[in-house]
Design a protein around this motif. Structure first.
Motif, PDB file in Angstrom:
ATOM      1  N   TRP A 280      30.776  37.756  45.572  1.00 50.47           N
ATOM      2  CA  TRP A 280      32.045  37.102  45.917  1.00 50.47           C
ATOM      3  C   TRP A 280      33.258  37.978  45.601  1.00 50.47           C
ATOM      4  CZ3 TRP A 280      34.663  37.028  41.440  1.00 50.47           C
ATOM      5  CH2 TRP A 280      33.959  36.886  40.247  1.00 50.47           C
ATOM      6  N   CYS A 281      33.038  39.208  45.174  1.00 43.46           N
ATOM      7  CA  CYS A 281      34.132  40.109  44.812  1.00 43.46           C
ATOM      8  C   CYS A 281      35.103  40.268  45.989  1.00 43.46           C
ATOM      9  CB  CYS A 281      33.566  41.469  44.425  1.00 43.46           C
ATOM     10  SG  CYS A 281      34.839  42.690  44.034  1.00 43.46           S
ATOM     11  N   PRO A 282      36.411  40.155  45.746  1.00 41.39           N
ATOM     12  CA  PRO A 282      37.387  40.269  46.835  1.00 41.39           C
ATOM     13  C   PRO A 282      37.637  41.706  47.298  1.00 41.39           C
ATOM     14  CG  PRO A 282      38.536  39.904  44.784  1.00 41.39           C
ATOM     15  CD  PRO A 282      37.062  39.791  44.480  1.00 41.39           C
TER      16      PRO A 282
ATOM     17  N   LYS B 164      36.950  45.018  49.145  1.00 46.01           N
ATOM     18  CA  LYS B 164      36.173  45.414  50.313  1.00 46.01           C
ATOM     19  C   LYS B 164      36.338  46.914  50.520  1.00 46.01           C
ATOM     20  CE  LYS B 164      35.182  41.159  51.057  1.00 46.01           C
ATOM     21  NZ  LYS B 164      34.208  40.698  50.128  1.00 46.01           N
TER      22      LYS B 164
ATOM     23  N   ALA C  11      39.967  36.876  42.668  1.00 47.88           N
ATOM     24  CA  ALA C  11      39.162  35.765  43.176  1.00 47.88           C
ATOM     25  C   ALA C  11      39.421  34.462  42.439  1.00 47.88           C
ATOM     26  CB  ALA C  11      37.672  36.112  43.080  1.00 47.88           C
TER      27      ALA C  11
END
Length: 117
Positions: free
Chosen positions: A51-53, A55, A36
């Protein structure tokens, strides 16, 4: 631009994440998230920030028992995509070995129930 997927075990917090880079000093604990481009400090690093990328992978699709040909085909395609991403690893939520059916079926030249090779 082409996209890529990196499949890793989902960490419980930033400290356990293999993408994070430790930037701690004597006064505070901090990690820099290479995915990020952001820094997390102390308490925020003990959780997964919004906001962690990373998924999570979606669930396997299970068609209803009254499924039509389209729904069965959708299920097959959806699950085959997950199987290829997981490359034969266990999909723990259903306790089923994924990947085995895709790779073994692709080696076979016998048609399936729909007449496909």
């Amino acid at each position: 631009m082409d996209k890529s997927v990196l499949v890793i075990e989902t960490p419980e917090n930033c400290y356990d994440c293999p993408i994070g880079q430790d930037c701690s000093n004597i006064l505070e604990t901090s990690l820099f998230c290479l995915g990020a481009g952001k820094c997390v400090i102390d308490k925020e690093a003990a959780t997964i920030p919004n906001w962690c990328p990373l998924k999570p992978l979606p669930e396997r699709h299970i068609a209803p028992k009254t499924a039509t040909g389209y729904e069965i085909g959708y299920e097959d395609g959806w699950n085959e995509c997950l199987e290829k991403i997981m490359r034969g690893e266990r999909f723990e939520k259903l306790g089923k070995n994924i990947g085995e059916s895709v790779y073994s079926e692709s080696q076979s030249n016998t048609p399936d129930a729909y007449g496909r090779d």
